[in-house]
Structure formats: structure tokens, C-alpha cells
Design a protein around this motif. Structure first.
Motif, PDB file in Angstrom:
ATOM      1  N   SER A  88      79.674  78.094  10.101  1.00  0.00           N
ATOM      2  CA  SER A  88      79.732  78.917   8.886  1.00  0.00           C
ATOM      3  C   SER A  88      78.704  80.035   8.926  1.00  0.00           C
ATOM      4  O   SER A  88      78.979  81.190   8.551  1.00  0.00           O
ATOM      5  CB  SER A  88      79.510  78.049   7.643  1.00  0.00           C
ATOM      6  N   MET A  89      77.501  79.717   9.415  1.00  0.00           N
ATOM      7  CA  MET A  89      76.449  80.733   9.461  1.00  0.00           C
ATOM      8  C   MET A  89      76.789  81.819  10.484  1.00  0.00           C
ATOM      9  O   MET A  89      76.556  83.018  10.245  1.00  0.00           O
ATOM     10  CB  MET A  89      75.107  80.090   9.809  1.00  0.00           C
ATOM     11  N   ASN A  90      77.358  81.394  11.624  1.00  0.00           N
ATOM     12  CA  ASN A  90      77.782  82.398  12.609  1.00  0.00           C
ATOM     13  C   ASN A  90      78.869  83.311  12.021  1.00  0.00           C
ATOM     14  O   ASN A  90      78.920  84.513  12.291  1.00  0.00           O
ATOM     15  CB  ASN A  90      78.296  81.714  13.878  1.00  0.00           C
ATOM     16  N   LEU A  91      79.715  82.706  11.227  1.00  0.00           N
ATOM     17  CA  LEU A  91      80.804  83.487  10.603  1.00  0.00           C
ATOM     18  C   LEU A  91      80.251  84.546   9.660  1.00  0.00           C
ATOM     19  O   LEU A  91      80.640  85.718   9.726  1.00  0.00           O
ATOM     20  CB  LEU A  91      81.752  82.544   9.844  1.00  0.00           C
ATOM     21  N   ILE A  92      79.326  84.179   8.781  1.00  0.00           N
ATOM     22  CA  ILE A  92      78.828  85.162   7.809  1.00  0.00           C
ATOM     23  C   ILE A  92      77.964  86.220   8.486  1.00  0.00           C
ATOM     24  O   ILE A  92      77.891  87.370   8.035  1.00  0.00           O
ATOM     25  CB  ILE A  92      78.092  84.488   6.632  1.00  0.00           C
ATOM     26  N   ARG A  93      77.281  85.802   9.616  1.00  0.00           N
ATOM     27  CA  ARG A  93      76.515  86.815  10.352  1.00  0.00           C
ATOM     28  C   ARG A  93      77.464  87.847  10.953  1.00  0.00           C
ATOM     29  O   ARG A  93      77.190  89.047  10.917  1.00  0.00           O
ATOM     30  CB  ARG A  93      75.688  86.145  11.453  1.00  0.00           C
ATOM     31  N   GLY A 105      75.979  85.566   1.645  1.00  0.00           N
ATOM     32  CA  GLY A 105      75.304  84.294   1.440  1.00  0.00           C
ATOM     33  C   GLY A 105      76.264  83.193   1.040  1.00  0.00           C
ATOM     34  O   GLY A 105      77.289  83.453   0.393  1.00  0.00           O
ATOM     35  N   ILE A 106      75.909  81.971   1.443  1.00  0.00           N
ATOM     36  CA  ILE A 106      76.665  80.788   1.028  1.00  0.00           C
ATOM     37  C   ILE A 106      75.798  80.038   0.037  1.00  0.00           C
ATOM     38  O   ILE A 106      74.658  79.641   0.352  1.00  0.00           O
ATOM     39  CB  ILE A 106      77.010  79.891   2.227  1.00  0.00           C
ATOM     40  N   VAL A 107      76.317  79.857  -1.166  1.00  0.00           N
ATOM     41  CA  VAL A 107      75.546  79.222  -2.240  1.00  0.00           C
ATOM     42  C   VAL A 107      76.098  77.821  -2.454  1.00  0.00           C
ATOM     43  O   VAL A 107      77.318  77.652  -2.675  1.00  0.00           O
ATOM     44  CB  VAL A 107      75.630  80.035  -3.548  1.00  0.00           C
ATOM     45  N   ASP A 108      75.208  76.800  -2.379  1.00  0.00           N
ATOM     46  CA  ASP A 108      75.694  75.436  -2.616  1.00  0.00           C
ATOM     47  C   ASP A 108      75.821  75.201  -4.115  1.00  0.00           C
ATOM     48  O   ASP A 108      75.483  76.063  -4.942  1.00  0.00           O
ATOM     49  CB  ASP A 108      74.785  74.402  -1.939  1.00  0.00           C
ATOM     50  N   GLU A 109      76.276  74.024  -4.458  1.00  0.00           N
ATOM     51  CA  GLU A 109      76.560  73.740  -5.876  1.00  0.00           C
ATOM     52  C   GLU A 109      75.289  73.661  -6.720  1.00  0.00           C
ATOM     53  O   GLU A 109      75.357  73.680  -7.948  1.00  0.00           O
ATOM     54  CB  GLU A 109      77.348  72.444  -5.995  1.00  0.00           C
ATOM     55  N   ASN A 110      74.130  73.630  -6.073  1.00  0.00           N
ATOM     56  CA  ASN A 110      72.866  73.621  -6.821  1.00  0.00           C
ATOM     57  C   ASN A 110      72.301  75.018  -7.025  1.00  0.00           C
ATOM     58  O   ASN A 110      71.240  75.195  -7.624  1.00  0.00           O
ATOM     59  CB  ASN A 110      71.839  72.764  -6.074  1.00  0.00           C
ATOM     60  N   GLY A 111      72.960  76.017  -6.472  1.00  0.00           N
ATOM     61  CA  GLY A 111      72.523  77.393  -6.663  1.00  0.00           C
ATOM     62  C   GLY A 111      71.609  77.919  -5.599  1.00  0.00           C
ATOM     63  O   GLY A 111      71.022  79.001  -5.753  1.00  0.00           O
ATOM     64  N   ILE A 112      71.460  77.177  -4.499  1.00  0.00           N
ATOM     65  CA  ILE A 112      70.617  77.634  -3.403  1.00  0.00           C
ATOM     66  C   ILE A 112      71.484  78.461  -2.449  1.00  0.00           C
ATOM     67  O   ILE A 112      72.463  77.948  -1.881  1.00  0.00           O
ATOM     68  CB  ILE A 112      69.963  76.473  -2.653  1.00  0.00           C
ATOM     69  N   SER A 113      71.111  79.734  -2.305  1.00  0.00           N
ATOM     70  CA  SER A 113      71.882  80.648  -1.466  1.00  0.00           C
ATOM     71  C   SER A 113      71.220  80.784  -0.108  1.00  0.00           C
ATOM     72  O   SER A 113      70.015  81.068  -0.010  1.00  0.00           O
ATOM     73  CB  SER A 113      71.975  82.031  -2.124  1.00  0.00           C
ATOM     74  N   THR A 114      72.025  80.537   0.932  1.00  0.00           N
ATOM     75  CA  THR A 114      71.545  80.727   2.303  1.00  0.00           C
ATOM     76  C   THR A 114      72.195  81.988   2.847  1.00  0.00           C
ATOM     77  O   THR A 114      73.429  82.084   2.930  1.00  0.00           O
ATOM     78  CB  THR A 114      71.927  79.534   3.187  1.00  0.00           C
ATOM     79  N   TYR A 115      71.373  82.988   3.166  1.00  0.00           N
ATOM     80  CA  TYR A 115      71.880  84.285   3.586  1.00  0.00           C
ATOM     81  C   TYR A 115      72.109  84.333   5.086  1.00  0.00           C
ATOM     82  O   TYR A 115      71.661  83.464   5.842  1.00  0.00           O
ATOM     83  CB  TYR A 115      70.921  85.383   3.147  1.00  0.00           C
ATOM     84  N   ASP A 116      72.781  85.389   5.518  1.00  0.00           N
ATOM     85  CA  ASP A 116      73.094  85.554   6.937  1.00  0.00           C
ATOM     86  C   ASP A 116      71.820  85.671   7.768  1.00  0.00           C
ATOM     87  O   ASP A 116      71.839  85.427   8.969  1.00  0.00           O
ATOM     88  CB  ASP A 116      73.982  86.774   7.148  1.00  0.00           C
ATOM     89  N   THR A 117      70.721  86.024   7.129  1.00  0.00           N
ATOM     90  CA  THR A 117      69.443  86.149   7.839  1.00  0.00           C
ATOM     91  C   THR A 117      68.742  84.804   7.981  1.00  0.00           C
ATOM     92  O   THR A 117      67.708  84.698   8.657  1.00  0.00           O
ATOM     93  CB  THR A 117      68.513  87.110   7.072  1.00  0.00           C
ATOM     94  N   GLY A 118      69.257  83.810   7.272  1.00  0.00           N
ATOM     95  CA  GLY A 118      68.634  82.493   7.291  1.00  0.00           C
ATOM     96  C   GLY A 118      67.746  82.261   6.094  1.00  0.00           C
ATOM     97  O   GLY A 118      67.319  81.121   5.837  1.00  0.00           O
ATOM     98  N   GLU A 119      67.432  83.312   5.338  1.00  0.00           N
ATOM     99  CA  GLU A 119      66.589  83.148   4.154  1.00  0.00           C
ATOM    100  C   GLU A 119      67.355  82.409   3.074  1.00  0.00           C
ATOM    101  O   GLU A 119      68.582  82.454   2.996  1.00  0.00           O
ATOM    102  CB  GLU A 119      66.138  84.511   3.629  1.00  0.00           C
ATOM    103  N   GLN A 120      66.576  81.747   2.204  1.00  0.00           N
ATOM    104  CA  GLN A 120      67.178  81.028   1.091  1.00  0.00           C
ATOM    105  C   GLN A 120      66.540  81.461  -0.224  1.00  0.00           C
ATOM    106  O   GLN A 120      65.339  81.705  -0.293  1.00  0.00           O
ATOM    107  CB  GLN A 120      67.002  79.513   1.290  1.00  0.00           C
TER     108      GLN A 120
END
Length: 494
Positions: A88-93, A105-120
Motif C-alpha cells: 500500500s505504501m509503495n502504491l501511494i508513493r 496519505g492512508i488514514v486508519d480508523e483512529n485518525g492516524i494518517s500515514t503519508y507517502d513520506t512515511g510521516e504520521q
């Protein structure tokens, strides 16, 4: 005096007709030009409304494609055991690198967004996240990015796993890119497009990637709240600031005009059917109607042509009326057969001259009858008699000066008023000359018969102080001439 009054009445009526004609022409021209201008305004408003509608449809279509694209990505991510696994991360990059998205960014159900750069980052408080977790597509109002600190808009779609929303896939666009989604300006960069959020925030759709600028100086600024700014603008027409705010709340399209710094602008707006945003377009009235500028030139040419035509028409009418008046006056004053004054005109002219006191010296009054004229009519016919009278009139015009007054006062009775003669003998010489010329009349119908006349002469003011007195004296002299055997003249002596 009566003729003067009648003449004034005719000219007054003529003047009223001309004024009425000019008023009708002026009103007709103004109505014609008004209709043209109204059609130009109507066509301009329709063009602007159509343009705004097309822009909204185009923007909706482009965003629909973007949503479908992101939903395809979200479906793939939802198939993974972990939303943020390596695949998934390779895909968004890859998506961020190959698309216009500034960040993905992929945001989980708790609202934590993981961006293509790896930052959260925690985005649980963001409205777009909360809306997407309800299974809806989202388009955020302009936000300050937690990564770059710049303004962005976020497109978000839900990520499903097992039929339930387990996260959100979000992608941010800068405002310059949003601007690239709309058509080029309808008027070659003279207009300005922008979006207005329900809160009144202005989102520029300028195509510049460096900075958000407003290419024209108007009431609209990205630094102002749109609704507050509207309250300070001079709107033209039926719509005011409150009406525009109502239209925005009701998601209704509209168009109006406003003035700023002496320049008139059009403001047209339409809903884009997303987030209750309104697409607005501002353009100077001069630019919007530039394509119709030839009409103003043609109006001026037409107005000048019509004015010239009216002036020419009035001159022609005045000339025709003048000729007609002169003709009427001529026939009213002149004897139709001989071409000299009739009795009424002769008397009027002579009286006017006597009353004017412009005369100097003596004035001679010559009265003449054609001898035995009744016999000429009876023997040779009235047609021959008319020829004789016509010839007598011609001889009178040839014998006397242009300033002298000539008249036919009856059937064969003629009168001559000789102005300002230097000596009385001049009147006698003229009578003698007239006698000789009459004898020269020779018509075949007369079979050699000679035309003679009897003349009586009286002088003004010696014979009297008025027309009537001198007339009576000349008549007495004429009687003496006839009694002396005709074919001669007699001068009255008091």
C-alpha cells in the motif's frame, strides 16, 4: 393684416408639426438604441451564465474522475491485511510521484494518517476524515497542511474492508492545481474565477503556480471574507449583498453588476454541487461587451446618419414649403392673365408705400383703360381679348421700372404707380411711350385694328394725402382723356 396673421398661423402650425416629428424621431431612435443595448446586455448575461454553468459542470466532471481514481486505489488498499503494509505504501508513493497530488496519505480508523513520506499525523479532528468515515466522498475547505504549512484542499474516499469503513485515502492538491481544472478565461485573462465556501472564504482559481493573485482590481480578494466584502460594494440593479448571500445559501445561480473605482463589473455565480461551494466569475463590463463594441460605433454612425437625414428632410420640407408659400402668394397677389398685381395687391402695395414715408419727390398715379375693349371681345371673341390684355401687361412691364407698381384692377382697367419721379414731365413721357407701344400691337385676328388706351394721371401728395383721394383724381383725369376723344392722356390739376 389678415394675410400676415394667416401666414403666422401657417408657420406656427408648420413649426408644431416639425417639432412633433423631431420628438417622435428622437423617441424612436432612443427606443431603438435602448432595445439594442438591452439585447447586448441580455446576450452578455446569457454568455456569462452559460460560461459559469459549463465551468461548474467541467469541474464536477474532473473531480468525479479524481474520485473514481482514488476509489480504485482505496479498493486495492482495502484488499490488504494491513492498510499501511509495504504494498500500500509503495502504491501511494508511486501515485504521488506520477500525479498532481502534493501528498497522499492512508488514514486508519483512529485518525492516524500515514503519508507517502512515511510521516504520521493525527487528523482525527479534520472534518474530511469524519465525513469519509461515514462512507462519503469528501472535499475539504482550504486547509493549512501539517506537512508543508501551505494551503491545500483534500480529496478523501473511504477504504472498505469486509464491507465496513476501516480507513480513509486522502490526497491533497494545491490551489493552483484546482485552478487548472477549469477552462481558460472567457475573455483572455481579463476576468477572474474563484470559489466561495459556505463560510465566505475565497478560493482563488488563478492559474499561477507561484502565488494566488487577483489579476483585476475588484471587490474580490482572497484576504477578505466574501460576504463581508459584498456589504461594502456598490451593486447595480435589483440584487444587493443580502440577495447574493441568500442565493449562495440556496445554492442558486445568478448574475449582477457592481461598481468600484468608476469601473463596472459583472459578477456571475453558480453552485458546483460539492461542499455547497459556489463558483464565481468577475469580469469588467467593457471586456465582457468588447465583442459588441462595433455596435456602439454603428449606433453613432446611424445616429449621425439619421440626424443628417432629418436635417436634409427638414431643409427639403422648408424649401418646398417656401416655394409653395411663394407660389400661393404669387397667385394671391398677381393677375393670372397679365402677370402683374391684381387690384387688392396693387392697392395694398401702394398704401404701404404711402404710409411708409420712405418716398422722396413726386409719386405719379396713372390709370388706364383700353379703348372700346368690349367691342373687341364682342367682335373678335374673348380669346382675342385675352391676348390683347396679356400683351398690354407685357408692354407695361417693359415700359416702367422694376420699382414701379403695376396692377390690373378690372377687365380692361390698368394702374401704374410710379415711385419717386424727379419731375412730372416724366409721367407724361411714359404715358406717351405707352401710347405708341400700344399702337404697335398687331394680331392677325384683329385684321389691322389698332389698340389704343385712355390714361389719367394724378400726383401724390399734390392730388391728395391718401390712396382713395389720389385714385379719385386719377379717375377724373381718365374721364377727361376719354371725353377728349380717347387714345391719349390727361393730367389732373387741382
Amino acid at each position: 393684416m389678415r394675410k400676415k396673421v394667416e401666414g403666422k398661423e401657417v408657420y406656427r402650425n408648420y413649426g408644431l408639426v416639425v417639432i412633433a416629428f423631431l420628438v417622435v424621431m428622437t423617441v424612436s431612435i432612443l427606443i431603438f438604441f435602448g432595445v439594442i443595448r438591452e439585447n447586448v446586455n441580455s446576450n452578455t448575461r446569457n454568455s456569462l451564465s452559460d460560461y459559469a454553468g459549463r465551468q461548474c459542470f467541467h469541474l464536477q466532471s474532473v473531480l468525479e474522475v479524481q474520485y473514481e481514481y482514488m476509489e480504485g486505489l482505496a479498493s486495492y488498499i482495502g484488499l490488504q491485511e494491513e492498510l499501511t503494509d509495504e504494498a500500500s505504501m509503495n502504491l501511494i508513493r508511486s501515485v504521488q510521484k506520477e500525479s498532481y497530488l502534493e501528498a497522499v496519505g492512508i488514514v486508519d480508523e483512529n485518525g492516524i494518517s500515514t503519508y507517502d513520506t512515511g510521516e504520521q499525523k493525527d487528523v482525527s479532528e479534520r472534518a474530511y476524515f469524519q465525513q469519509a468515515m461515514k462512507g462519503e466522498r469528501t472535499l475539504s475547505d482550504p486547509l493549512v497542511s501539517k506537512l508543508s504549512g501551505e494551503q491545500r484542499v483534500i480529496l478523501g474516499v473511504p477504504i472498505y474492508q469486509g464491507g465496513e469503513v476501516k480507513g480513509v485515502l486522502g490526497g491533497s492538491y494545491d490551489l493552483a492545481y484546482v485552478g487548472s481544472l477549469v477552462f481558460e478565461d472567457l475573455y483572455d485573462g481579463k476576468g477572474f474565477q474563484f470559489l466561495v465556501t459556505p463560510s465566505g472564504e475565497v478560493i482563488s482559481l488563478d492559474h499561477s503556480e507561484d502565488e494566488i493573485v487577483n489579476p483585476i482590481k475588484t471587490m474580490i480578494s482572497t484576504e477578505d471574507n466574501f460576504y463581508e466584502r459584498c456589504q461594502r460594494v456598490n451593486f447595480i440593479g435589483k440584487k444587493n449583498a443580502d440577495d447574493i448571500c441568500t442565493d449562495f445559501e440556496d445554492q442558486a445561480s445568478g448574475i449582477t453588476r457592481f461598481q468600484e473605482e468608476g469601473v463596472t463589473y459583472y459578477l456571475t455565480y453558480a453552485p458546483i454541487s460539492m461542499n455547497n461551494w459556489m463558483l464565481c466569475y468577475v469580469v469588467p463590463r467593457a471586456a465582457a461587451q468588447e465583442r459588441y463594441s462595433f455596435i456602439e460605433k454603428d449606433e453613432l454612425i446611424l445616429a449621425c446618419a439619421l440626424i443628417l437625414a432629418v436635417v436634409i428632410l427638414l431643409l427639403v420640407l422648408a424649401s418646398m414649403n417656401s416655394r409653395r408659400q411663394k407660389t400661393l402668394i404669387y397667385y394671391a397677389e398677381n393677375d393670372e392673365l397679365t402677370g402683374i398685381f391684381n387690384r387688392r395687391a396693387f392697392e395694398h402695395k401702394v398704401r404701404s408705400w404711402m404710409d411708409s414715408e420712405e418716398y422722396t419727390g413726386k409719386q405719379a398715379f396713372l390709370m388706364m383703360d383700353v379703348d372700346l375693349f368690349k367691342e373687341i371681345n364682342d367682335v373678335y371673341g374673348h380669346a382675342v381679348g385675352d391676348k390683347v390684355l396679356k400683351q398690354v401687361g407685357k408692354i407695361l412691364r417693359e415700359t416702367f421700372r422694376g420699382s414701379d407698381i403695376l396692377g390690373r384692377i378690372g377687365g380692361d382697367e390698368f394702374m401704374v404707380f410710379m415711385k419717386d419721379i424727379t419731375e412730372k414731365e416724366l409721367a407724361a413721357r411714359k404715358a406717351e411711350e405707352l401710347k405708341e407701344k400700344l399702337l404697335e400691337i398687331d394680331f392677325p385676328e384683329l385684321k389691322g385694328r389698332k389698340i389704343t388706351a385712355s390714361m389719367g394721371i394724378a400726383f401724390f401728395p399734390d392730388a391728395g394725402e391718401s390712396y382713395k383721394e389720389v385714385y379719385i383724381c386719377a379717375d377724373k383725369a381718365l374721364y377727361e382723356a376719354k371725353r377728349s376723344g380717347r387714345n391719349g392722356y390727361h393730367i389732373y390739376h387741382s
